[in-house]
Design an enzyme around this catalytic site. Structure first.
Site, PDB file in Angstrom:
ATOM      1  N   GLY A 212      18.159  -5.812  34.453  1.00 31.32           N
ATOM      2  CA  GLY A 212      19.347  -5.786  33.591  1.00 31.32           C
ATOM      3  C   GLY A 212      19.242  -6.776  32.443  1.00 31.32           C
TER       4      GLY A 212
ATOM      5  N   GLU B 226       0.449   3.423   9.891  1.00 34.76           N
ATOM      6  CA  GLU B 226      -0.988   3.502   9.582  1.00 34.76           C
ATOM      7  C   GLU B 226      -1.698   4.589  10.399  1.00 34.76           C
ATOM      8  OE1 GLU B 226      -3.014  -0.218   8.795  1.00 34.76           O
ATOM      9  OE2 GLU B 226      -1.063  -1.122   8.389  1.00 34.76           O
TER      10      GLU B 226
ATOM     11  N   GLU C  30       4.649   9.629   1.464  1.00 32.82           N
ATOM     12  CA  GLU C  30       5.730  10.192   0.652  1.00 32.82           C
ATOM     13  C   GLU C  30       6.728  10.904   1.575  1.00 32.82           C
ATOM     14  OE1 GLU C  30       4.114  12.664  -2.411  1.00 32.82           O
ATOM     15  OE2 GLU C  30       3.005  10.992  -3.317  1.00 32.82           O
TER      16      GLU C  30
ATOM     17  N   THR D 172      -0.296   7.887  13.102  1.00 35.44           N
ATOM     18  CA  THR D 172       0.283   7.989  14.447  1.00 35.44           C
ATOM     19  C   THR D 172      -0.830   8.080  15.498  1.00 35.44           C
ATOM     20  OG1 THR D 172       0.250  10.373  14.308  1.00 35.44           O
ATOM     21  CG2 THR D 172       2.269   9.295  13.535  1.00 35.44           C
TER      22      THR D 172
ATOM     23  N   PHE E 296       0.880  -1.176   0.000  1.00 28.82           N
ATOM     24  CA  PHE E 296       0.000   0.000   0.000  1.00 28.82           C
ATOM     25  C   PHE E 296       0.912   1.220   0.000  1.00 28.82           C
ATOM     26  CE2 PHE E 296      -2.336   3.129   2.722  1.00 28.82           C
ATOM     27  CZ  PHE E 296      -3.575   3.164   2.088  1.00 28.82           C
ATOM     28  N   ALA E 297       0.956   1.951  -1.109  1.00 28.92           N
ATOM     29  CA  ALA E 297       1.915   3.043  -1.247  1.00 28.92           C
ATOM     30  C   ALA E 297       1.195   4.391  -1.203  1.00 28.92           C
ATOM     31  CB  ALA E 297       2.710   2.884  -2.542  1.00 28.92           C
TER      32      ALA E 297
HETATM   33  N1  COS Z   1     -14.284   6.964   5.167  1.00 23.24           N
HETATM   34  C1  COS Z   1     -14.927   7.509   4.110  1.00 23.24           C
HETATM   35  N2  COS Z   1     -14.803   8.814   3.763  1.00 23.24           N
HETATM   36  C2  COS Z   1     -13.995   9.579   4.506  1.00 23.24           C
HETATM   37  C3  COS Z   1     -13.301   9.087   5.620  1.00 23.24           C
HETATM   38  C4  COS Z   1     -13.469   7.719   5.942  1.00 23.24           C
HETATM   39  N3  COS Z   1     -12.841   7.179   6.993  1.00 23.24           N
HETATM   40  N4  COS Z   1     -12.584  10.072   6.167  1.00 23.24           N
HETATM   41  C5  COS Z   1     -12.814  11.181   5.439  1.00 23.24           C
HETATM   42  N5  COS Z   1     -13.669  10.866   4.429  1.00 23.24           N
HETATM   43  C6  COS Z   1     -14.192  11.796   3.437  1.00 23.24           C
HETATM   44  C7  COS Z   1     -15.025  12.846   4.145  1.00 23.24           C
HETATM   45  O1  COS Z   1     -16.385  12.442   4.252  1.00 23.24           O
HETATM   46  C8  COS Z   1     -14.861  14.042   3.260  1.00 23.24           C
HETATM   47  O2  COS Z   1     -15.757  13.948   2.147  1.00 23.24           O
HETATM   48  P1  COS Z   1     -16.441  15.281   1.538  1.00 23.24           P
HETATM   49  O3  COS Z   1     -15.293  16.101   1.015  1.00 23.24           O
HETATM   50  O4  COS Z   1     -17.324  14.719   0.482  1.00 23.24           O
HETATM   51  O5  COS Z   1     -17.143  15.917   2.690  1.00 23.24           O
HETATM   52  C9  COS Z   1     -13.454  13.899   2.706  1.00 23.24           C
HETATM   53  O6  COS Z   1     -13.135  12.515   2.826  1.00 23.24           O
HETATM   54  C10 COS Z   1     -12.460  14.725   3.485  1.00 23.24           C
HETATM   55  O7  COS Z   1     -12.593  14.390   4.843  1.00 23.24           O
HETATM   56  P2  COS Z   1     -12.004  15.278   6.017  1.00 23.24           P
HETATM   57  O8  COS Z   1     -12.349  16.721   5.781  1.00 23.24           O
HETATM   58  O9  COS Z   1     -12.337  14.652   7.325  1.00 23.24           O
HETATM   59  O10 COS Z   1     -10.479  15.079   5.712  1.00 23.24           O
HETATM   60  P3  COS Z   1      -9.292  15.744   6.370  1.00 23.24           P
HETATM   61  O11 COS Z   1      -8.458  16.328   5.283  1.00 23.24           O
HETATM   62  O12 COS Z   1      -9.713  16.611   7.506  1.00 23.24           O
HETATM   63  O13 COS Z   1      -8.579  14.421   6.950  1.00 23.24           O
HETATM   64  C11 COS Z   1      -7.085  13.254   8.327  1.00 23.24           C
HETATM   65  C12 COS Z   1      -7.525  14.573   7.743  1.00 23.24           C
HETATM   66  C13 COS Z   1      -5.992  13.605   9.318  1.00 23.24           C
HETATM   67  C14 COS Z   1      -8.218  12.585   9.069  1.00 23.24           C
HETATM   68  C15 COS Z   1      -6.594  12.318   7.212  1.00 23.24           C
HETATM   69  O14 COS Z   1      -5.739  12.994   6.331  1.00 23.24           O
HETATM   70  C16 COS Z   1      -5.884  11.110   7.767  1.00 23.24           C
HETATM   71  O15 COS Z   1      -6.508  10.157   8.281  1.00 23.24           O
HETATM   72  N6  COS Z   1      -4.553  11.144   7.710  1.00 23.24           N
HETATM   73  C17 COS Z   1      -3.728  10.064   8.224  1.00 23.24           C
HETATM   74  C18 COS Z   1      -3.285   9.197   7.141  1.00 23.24           C
HETATM   75  C19 COS Z   1      -2.451   8.129   7.682  1.00 23.24           C
HETATM   76  O16 COS Z   1      -2.890   7.315   8.471  1.00 23.24           O
HETATM   77  N7  COS Z   1      -1.198   8.117   7.227  1.00 23.24           N
HETATM   78  C20 COS Z   1      -0.266   7.118   7.660  1.00 23.24           C
HETATM   79  C21 COS Z   1       0.362   6.468   6.518  1.00 23.24           C
HETATM   80  S1  COS Z   1      -0.692   5.407   5.693  1.00 23.24           S
HETATM   81  S2  COS Z   1       0.061   3.648   6.010  1.00 23.24           S
END
Ligand code: COS
Length: 382
Positions: free
Chosen positions: A340, A363, A126, A365, A122-123
């Site tokens: 120890g 996945e 970045e 933090t 799963f990529a």
């Molecule tokens: N399931 C389905 N849809 C989702 C969702 C989910 N879990 N989370 C968000 N969405 C949808 C929202 O409904 C929203 O849709 P609309 O634009 O139609 O309203 C859109 O996606 C954007 O959602 P939101 O505004 O909540 O997004 P953010 O930009 O605020 O999200 C976080 C920020 C931090 C929550 C997100 O970027 C995230 O989870 N980041 C972490 C990623 C991660 O785990 N990275 C680690 C590496 S991956 S191994």
């Protein structure tokens, strides 16, 4: 909530427990010491059908389901968190195809993955974008019946050994989260290369790669879903996958408790086993309490998924965040109980402490999980 396991779930748990105890645990220390990718253990898990638990039979899996998968992950992690990371990473790589792939894509791509003949990755992350998914810079530009991918990915579990990678890229920078798209890139595609494999603190048997895409031509037939659906697909996949990180964390914490119990019963100080001292007993009791609750929290998320709930964002984030913190505390206290000897590489608990740390990071933090949980609370979805 029904925590009765089906016969099949129970059988998968027992199978995974037996393989973990007899075949995986004896390899864990050397895999860690040599930073060796355990091809033999991948074959072992494949031979026993453990890569296809959530994939329907028609697509090469067993359809045993998400609870069977989570229980297997915990058992494997109890023996070796690196092997559990490779195992759970396969599902992380398959979920985008399972959740967003067309019938043709699923039939073409899933059977060899479900049978463990090929690995998946799963990529998403970045160099400049991990937590902040919308900041991705890898782009895909359409040119007839191909997309041309350019950019770099970082910290990709199994990225160097995977035959199939689901890659998240920007197709329309003006659209923010609606400008991301998901593609399947197969190993050997010209323009795709593994730039580096990381040297890590823990889970050293699992490989973590930096990837490069230079004018990499990917057929339109490999786009998952429509253009612009990439962010939503990534979030849905993470909701599915985070309970499996919780299961890895619980496996590590359980191993910390197992080793601590054995050591406390046999290690004598002041003329008696240290298990007689309340200071030790309270640490053991706290570990047991927290493990119990962390296990229930991943099973609850799994139960929601199994029963067909459409959103389980909050329980998945709660399980991942809580269980990873439980694993870190349990491993740290196990080192403390061993004293120890716990700090020595001769005993397994220092490896558990290094392995536990990653569960608070990958996945999403612990900080990101709290943001996800708070977002759900504030949207009234809890
Ligand atoms: N399931 C389905 N849809 C989702 C969702 C989910 N879990 N989370 C968000 N969405 C949808 C929202 O409904 C929203 O849709 P609309 O634009 O139609 O309203 C859109 O996606 C954007 O959602 P939101 O505004 O909540 O997004 P953010 O930009 O605020 O999200 C976080 C920020 C931090 C929550 C997100 O970027 C995230 O989870 N980041 C972490 C990623 C991660 O785990 N990275 C680690 C590496 S991956 S191994």
């Amino acid at each position: 909530m029904d925590f009765e396991y089906s016969d099949e779930e129970r059988m998968v748990q027992e199978l995974a427990r037996r393989l973990a105890r007899d075949k995986i645990a004896p390899r864990a220390a050397e895999i860690d010491a040599r930073e060796e990718f355990p091809h033999d253990l991948v074959q072992l898990l494949a031979a026993h059908g453990l890569f296809g638990l959530v994939v329907p039979e028609a697509l090469g899996g067993s359809g045993a389901g998400v609870i069977a998968f989570l229980l297997a992950v915990e058992e494997i992690a109890r023996a070796c968190a690196a092997t559990a990371t490779i195992h759970a990473g396969q599902y992380l790589g398959m979920y985008p195809i399972l959740l967003a792939g067309s019938e043709e894509q699923q039939q073409r791509l899933l059977p060899p993955l479900a049978r463990g003949e090929r690995l998946a990755a799963f990529a998403l992350t970045e160099p400049e974008a991990g937590s902040d998914v919308v900041a991705l810079r890898t782009t895909a530009r359409r040119d007839g019946d191909v997309y041309i991918l350019t950019g770099a990915k970082q910290f990709i579990t199994s990225g160097d050994v995977a035959g199939v990678l689901t890659v998240f890229v920007v197709t329309d920078p003006a659209q923010g989260n609606r400008g991301l798209s998901a593609f399947v890139v197969e190993q050997g595609t010209p323009g795709f290369r593994v730039a580096r494999v990381e040297k890590k603190m823990g889970i050293r048997g699992s490989t973590t790669a930096a990837l490069e895409f230079q004018e990499c031509r990917v057929p339109v037939a490999n786009r998952l879903g429509e253009e612009g659906q990439g962010f939503r697909i990534a979030m849905q996949v993470l909701d599915r996958a985070r309970p499996s990180v919780a299961a890895i964390a619980v496996g590590i914490a359980q191993a910390a408790l197992d080793h601590s119990l054995e050591y406390a019963r046999t290690r004598k100080q002041f003329g008696q086993p240290i298990a007689n001292f309340q200071a030790i007993q309270f640490m053991l009791a706290d570990m047991a309490m927290e493990i119990h609750l962390a296990r229930l929290s991943y099973l609850y998320a799994g139960h929601l998924i199994r029963s067909g709930a459409t959103r389980y964002t909050l329980p998945a984030a709660v399980a991942k965040c809580y269980a990873s913190e439980v694993a870190m505390r349990a491993a740290t206290n196990a080192v403390q109980i061993f004293g120890g000897y716990g700090y020595s590489r001769e005993y397994p608990v220092e490896r558990l402490m290094r392995d536990a740390k990653i569960t608070q990071i990958y996945e999403g933090t612990s900080e990101i999980q709290r943001i996800v949980i708070a977002n759900q609370l504030l949207k009234g979805q809890a």
